[in-house]
Design a protein around this motif. Sequence first.
Motif, short mmCIF file in Angstrom:
data_model
loop_
_atom_site.label_atom_id
_atom_site.label_comp_id
_atom_site.label_asym_id
_atom_site.label_seq_id
_atom_site.Cartn_x
_atom_site.Cartn_y
_atom_site.Cartn_z
N VAL A 207 -2.14 11.76 -15.49
CA VAL A 207 -2.69 11.36 -14.20
C VAL A 207 -3.73 10.26 -14.43
CG1 VAL A 207 -3.86 12.08 -12.09
CG2 VAL A 207 -2.35 13.67 -13.30
N TYR B 264 -7.76 -0.38 -8.99
CA TYR B 264 -6.33 -0.14 -9.06
C TYR B 264 -5.55 -1.35 -8.56
CZ TYR B 264 -1.70 1.69 -7.97
OH TYR B 264 -0.34 1.86 -7.90
N ALA C 62 -15.04 14.64 -11.57
CA ALA C 62 -15.02 13.30 -11.01
C ALA C 62 -16.38 12.94 -10.41
CB ALA C 62 -13.94 13.19 -9.95
N TYR D 35 -10.90 6.40 -4.52
CA TYR D 35 -10.02 6.37 -5.70
C TYR D 35 -8.54 6.25 -5.31
CZ TYR D 35 -14.21 8.03 -8.05
OH TYR D 35 -15.49 8.14 -8.53
N THR D 36 -7.78 5.80 -6.31
CA THR D 36 -6.31 5.80 -6.22
C THR D 36 -5.78 6.47 -7.49
OG1 THR D 36 -6.23 3.78 -4.91
CG2 THR D 36 -4.22 4.41 -6.09
N ALA D 37 -4.86 7.40 -7.30
CA ALA D 37 -4.30 8.14 -8.44
C ALA D 37 -2.78 7.94 -8.48
CB ALA D 37 -4.63 9.62 -8.34
N GLU E 244 -4.37 7.52 -2.36
CA GLU E 244 -5.76 7.12 -2.17
C GLU E 244 -6.54 8.29 -1.56
OE1 GLU E 244 -6.21 3.54 0.03
OE2 GLU E 244 -4.67 2.44 -1.10
N VAL F 193 -6.48 7.79 -12.75
CA VAL F 193 -7.30 7.68 -11.55
C VAL F 193 -8.24 6.49 -11.72
CG1 VAL F 193 -8.82 8.86 -9.94
CG2 VAL F 193 -7.22 10.18 -11.35
N PHE G 126 -5.46 18.05 -8.95
CA PHE G 126 -4.23 17.29 -8.73
C PHE G 126 -3.04 18.22 -8.93
CE2 PHE G 126 -7.38 14.22 -10.10
CZ PHE G 126 -7.21 13.17 -9.22
N THR H 120 -10.17 2.50 -6.08
CA THR H 120 -9.09 1.82 -5.34
C THR H 120 -9.14 0.32 -5.55
OG1 THR H 120 -9.01 3.57 -3.69
CG2 THR H 120 -8.10 1.43 -3.06
#
Length: 543
Positions: A383, A391, A444, A449-451, A482, A385, A371, A388
């Motif tokens: 951060v 989130y 990971a 994912y969404t961060a 995403e 994470v 990242f 998705t």
Amino acid sequence: MKSLSRGTAFAVPTVLAMTFGGLLLAAPAHAADAFAVTTPAPGATGVAQTFPNVVPFEGTGAPAGDNVTVSYLDANGASHNATFGGSTVDAATGQWSGNENFDQLSPGQTAVVATVTAVNAGGTVDLTTTTSFELAVAPNSLTPFTVTKPVSNSTTPVESTTPTFEGAGQAGDTITITYGARAAKTGVAATTVVKTDNTWSTTTDFSQLEPGATEGSALVNETDPAGNPVPGADQKRINFVFPSAPAAAVPASIAVTPTKTSVLEASTTGIAVSAEGFSPDEQVVVAVTDAKGTVIPLAGDRPAQTFASDTDGSYTDVLRLPANLVGGTYTVTIVGVRSGVSVKSSFYALGAPTITSPTNGQKLVGSTVTFAGTGTPGSDIGVIVLTTKAYKAALAQAKAAEAKSSASVSRLASPRAGTTATPADPTARIIVGANGRWSVTLAAKPGDYTAVAIAALLDANGDPVVDAAGTPVAAGPSAPVEFTLTAAVVTPAAAGTGVDGDGTTTLAYTGSDTAPLAIGGSLVLLVGAGLLLAARRRRSVEV
């Protein structure tokens, strides 16, 4: 002539006019109206003055084009000119008027003997008459109005900040002492009545002077019992010096609250400013500048001009900054337009971070994600994470429960070295460099994912900076990113060890959609707290 009819008798002057026309036409116009003073009436007594020393005159019989002048005698027989501003003559009727000033009459003299003349354009006197009358009040009193103490323009300070003023005047008259007070107002230092022996004395009060002022200037006036100006008693200006300021100076100072905040709070709640030391009711100019000296426009409805308090010169304000402000140190400067007093203080605004890598929608392969992004130099980045799906669900839940939620922050871990290509400890600090950039590599599991990134301030002990309510000063979150991570071909690790095949530590993945993949950075915010900031940020944008 007795035998002539009335009509014939009236015709005789016409005949003479025709016969001796040149001679008759040379006589002054309006000869039938005697050149005379009608106001004030001859022999009048108690004649009033419209303002000190001045009496309006009116009369008849002035030749067209002439100017009427008036002179008078004082008690010693000396002649003085009374006319100022000229006179007005009606060419058709011969009526004339003018204002006459009798300020050179002798002390106590009220009887006026005046000579009135009509002077033509060539300076020759055409007509002359005299009149006499008596004024109600002598233009010059037998007891002249004086101020004997303090002595004007003396460099020796008066005896105190409440000096005694003394002088003489007409018994029964009122003495009023005024001065230029703070807030551009007129202050009354004292009023007193002249005693029967024609003297007066009073103690003064100059406490409404500008704070710190030691130079005094007072206007002293005498008025009669009815409140009218006294003829001949001209206003006196007395300049003097105090031994010390009647109103103590207020040291110039300024305070801003908070000194450390986020851009979001600075643009919504604002920066509270409290300052002192200005001249009461003076205009003040407020400016906010960045580290380069560039003026930052203030947000919200603000008046065209701002002013300090008209009582003590203090100033308070709440400054709202633009929502798109870049994080950093800002300076508030306030300058008094009249006094020149200038004060300044600074505050730090933490800007929201960004995630520049991975990019939104990017597909990655492997067991780690690097990242990277931007932020306010020196701030700490966290951060968060999530899958998705998790989130979106958590964001909705946090938004609904915002009123009942509060952020929770754990103590920060010890500083770590800069990030490397290998996965970093999820609790290690991610400090934004002087160039405004940050990066971290985290282990990971495969998935969608969404961060989001959140920034926080740290104090010298490595603890988060909190506001007056005990809430950490944080900014963000960033816009969500995403991405998809697909596993590379690796040798599986033993079940339940929490160690990847390459030997790197990861956050244990339970398979639950709500479990976090990783919480990078020493901020270690709870997932709900981070999403609470996201909900708050979204609401502020919607409003």
